[in-house]
Motif scaffolding. Structure first.
Motif, PDB file in Angstrom:
ATOM      1  N   GLU A   1      13.697  31.518  41.643  1.00 44.49           N
ATOM      2  CA  GLU A   1      15.132  31.677  41.864  1.00 44.49           C
ATOM      3  C   GLU A   1      15.604  32.988  41.255  1.00 44.49           C
ATOM      4  OE1 GLU A   1      17.317  28.344  40.381  1.00 44.49           O
ATOM      5  OE2 GLU A   1      16.780  27.077  42.111  1.00 44.49           O
ATOM      6  N   HIS A   2      16.573  33.604  41.929  1.00 46.03           N
ATOM      7  CA  HIS A   2      17.179  34.834  41.415  1.00 46.03           C
ATOM      8  C   HIS A   2      18.688  34.690  41.435  1.00 46.03           C
ATOM      9  CE1 HIS A   2      18.399  38.876  40.714  1.00 46.03           C
ATOM     10  NE2 HIS A   2      18.793  39.078  41.959  1.00 46.03           N
ATOM     11  N   GLY A   3      19.302  34.989  40.290  1.00 47.44           N
ATOM     12  CA  GLY A   3      20.754  34.932  40.201  1.00 47.44           C
ATOM     13  C   GLY A   3      21.204  33.949  39.135  1.00 47.44           C
ATOM     14  N   PRO A   4      22.471  34.034  38.734  1.00 50.40           N
ATOM     15  CA  PRO A   4      22.993  33.129  37.706  1.00 50.40           C
ATOM     16  C   PRO A   4      23.093  31.694  38.216  1.00 50.40           C
ATOM     17  CG  PRO A   4      24.758  34.461  38.635  1.00 50.40           C
ATOM     18  CD  PRO A   4      23.484  34.990  39.214  1.00 50.40           C
TER      19      PRO A   4
ATOM     20  N   ASP B   1      19.671  32.250  44.308  1.00 45.52           N
ATOM     21  CA  ASP B   1      19.027  32.086  45.607  1.00 45.52           C
ATOM     22  C   ASP B   1      17.563  31.725  45.370  1.00 45.52           C
ATOM     23  OD1 ASP B   1      18.946  31.967  48.340  1.00 45.52           O
ATOM     24  OD2 ASP B   1      18.711  34.127  48.640  1.00 45.52           O
ATOM     25  N   ARG B   2      17.061  30.783  46.149  1.00 44.84           N
ATOM     26  CA  ARG B   2      15.682  30.305  46.005  1.00 44.84           C
ATOM     27  C   ARG B   2      14.828  30.942  47.095  1.00 44.84           C
ATOM     28  NH1 ARG B   2      12.952  25.036  46.898  1.00 44.84           N
ATOM     29  NH2 ARG B   2      11.729  24.559  45.031  1.00 44.84           N
TER      30      ARG B   2
ATOM     31  N   SER C   1      14.274  43.072  47.510  1.00 47.84           N
ATOM     32  CA  SER C   1      15.611  42.699  47.976  1.00 47.84           C
ATOM     33  C   SER C   1      15.548  41.640  49.067  1.00 47.84           C
ATOM     34  CB  SER C   1      16.332  43.934  48.528  1.00 47.84           C
ATOM     35  OG  SER C   1      16.479  44.924  47.532  1.00 47.84           O
ATOM     36  N   TYR C   2      14.354  41.422  49.610  1.00 48.16           N
ATOM     37  CA  TYR C   2      14.171  40.500  50.731  1.00 48.16           C
ATOM     38  C   TYR C   2      13.137  39.446  50.365  1.00 48.16           C
ATOM     39  CZ  TYR C   2      16.743  43.915  53.476  1.00 48.16           C
ATOM     40  OH  TYR C   2      17.731  44.746  53.944  1.00 48.16           O
ATOM     41  N   GLY C   3      13.210  38.320  51.036  1.00 48.27           N
ATOM     42  CA  GLY C   3      12.244  37.264  50.785  1.00 48.27           C
ATOM     43  C   GLY C   3      12.345  36.181  51.844  1.00 48.27           C
TER      44      GLY C   3
ATOM     45  N   LEU D   1      17.982  38.646  50.259  1.00 45.67           N
ATOM     46  CA  LEU D   1      18.319  37.612  49.290  1.00 45.67           C
ATOM     47  C   LEU D   1      19.838  37.464  49.182  1.00 45.67           C
ATOM     48  CD1 LEU D   1      15.819  38.458  46.391  1.00 45.67           C
ATOM     49  CD2 LEU D   1      15.533  36.762  48.213  1.00 45.67           C
ATOM     50  N   GLN D   2      20.279  36.226  49.032  1.00 43.42           N
ATOM     51  CA  GLN D   2      21.708  35.940  48.911  1.00 43.42           C
ATOM     52  C   GLN D   2      22.042  35.651  47.449  1.00 43.42           C
ATOM     53  OE1 GLN D   2      23.794  36.168  51.766  1.00 43.42           O
ATOM     54  NE2 GLN D   2      21.870  37.098  52.425  1.00 43.42           N
ATOM     55  N   ALA D   3      22.107  36.694  46.653  1.00 39.02           N
ATOM     56  CA  ALA D   3      22.415  36.572  45.228  1.00 39.02           C
ATOM     57  C   ALA D   3      23.443  37.649  44.876  1.00 39.02           C
ATOM     58  CB  ALA D   3      21.148  36.742  44.400  1.00 39.02           C
TER      59      ALA D   3
END
Length: 215
Positions: free
Chosen positions: A171-174, A179-180, A148-150, A113-115
């Motif tokens: 979505e994860h992150g502010p 990251d979706r 941690s991955y998706g 994930l890119q967050a």
């Protein structure tokens, strides 16, 4: 009326007892086994998964689990993948630069994930598609994630030849840095969730009841 028989596939991945108990509470008769024929014959197959993609695939292949999944789906027989059990249904996974072939039921890559903060751990809402059976009655609920991955891009195109899968996103992150990723998929007899329904309280219990009701 007899309860449907569900196999929770035992291929050495994580704490399976909570999954067994959750599916029992959803109304099924559950067996935890790695036996090929028993898993093939069950009304429903649940594929759990915790930990690294490569390790899960190695454990799955050791019991011919990818063949069990493939043969069940070829016959239209229900399969539910959870967490890494969902991830291994995709074409491949990439962890720490190592690429591992998955079951290839869907095209797509499982990647980090890119967050700003990883892992994504805790409760989150999901974006549910219309026409869902999986989320019937729980469209606005929150579910419990630990990963941690998706799959950050859905690449399957059906060109209207078959009914397209119903894809749920989260979505994860502010805001502005979120990251979706794919949170769940309904694809005929193949269902999968990135979150843990067995750890998601009443909402997760309702989702499992929705699945058991299809068996």
């Amino acid at each position: 009326m007899n309860s449907p028989k569900v196999v929770v596939l035992d291929y050495g991945s994580g704490n399976l007892r909570s999954a067994v108990r959750a599916v029992e509470r959803a109304g099924a008769e559950v067996e935890l086994t790695s036996d090929f024929q028993t898993a093939l014959d069950a009304d429903g197959l649940l594929v759990p998964g915790v930990g690294a993609y490569a390790a899960c695939m190695a454990g799955l292949r050791a019991i011919k689990g990818e063949r069990i999944i493939g043969r069940r789906l070829a016959g239209g027989r229900p399969v539910l993948g959870i967490c890494v059990g969902m991830q291994i249904l995709f074409e491949r996974g990439v962890e720490h630069g190592v690429e591992t072939e998955g079951c290839d039921e869907w095209p797509g890559v499982v990647e980090r994930l890119q967050a700003p903060v990883v892992p994504h751990m805790g409760w989150n809402t999901v974006e549910v598609p219309t026409g869902t059976t999986m989320f019937a009655g729980i469209e606005d609920e929150r579910f419990y994630f630990v990963h941690s991955y998706g799959v950050r891009e859905w690449t399957l195109v059906t060109n209207d030849r078959t009914r397209p899968p119903l894809v749920t996103w989260a979505e994860h992150g502010p805001e502005g840095e979120a990251d979706r990723f794919v949170a769940a998929v309904e694809n005929g007899p193949l269902w999968a969730t990135q979150f843990h329904p067995e750890k998601s309280g009443d909402a997760g219990a309702a989702l499992l009841r929705n699945w058991v009701a299809t068996l």
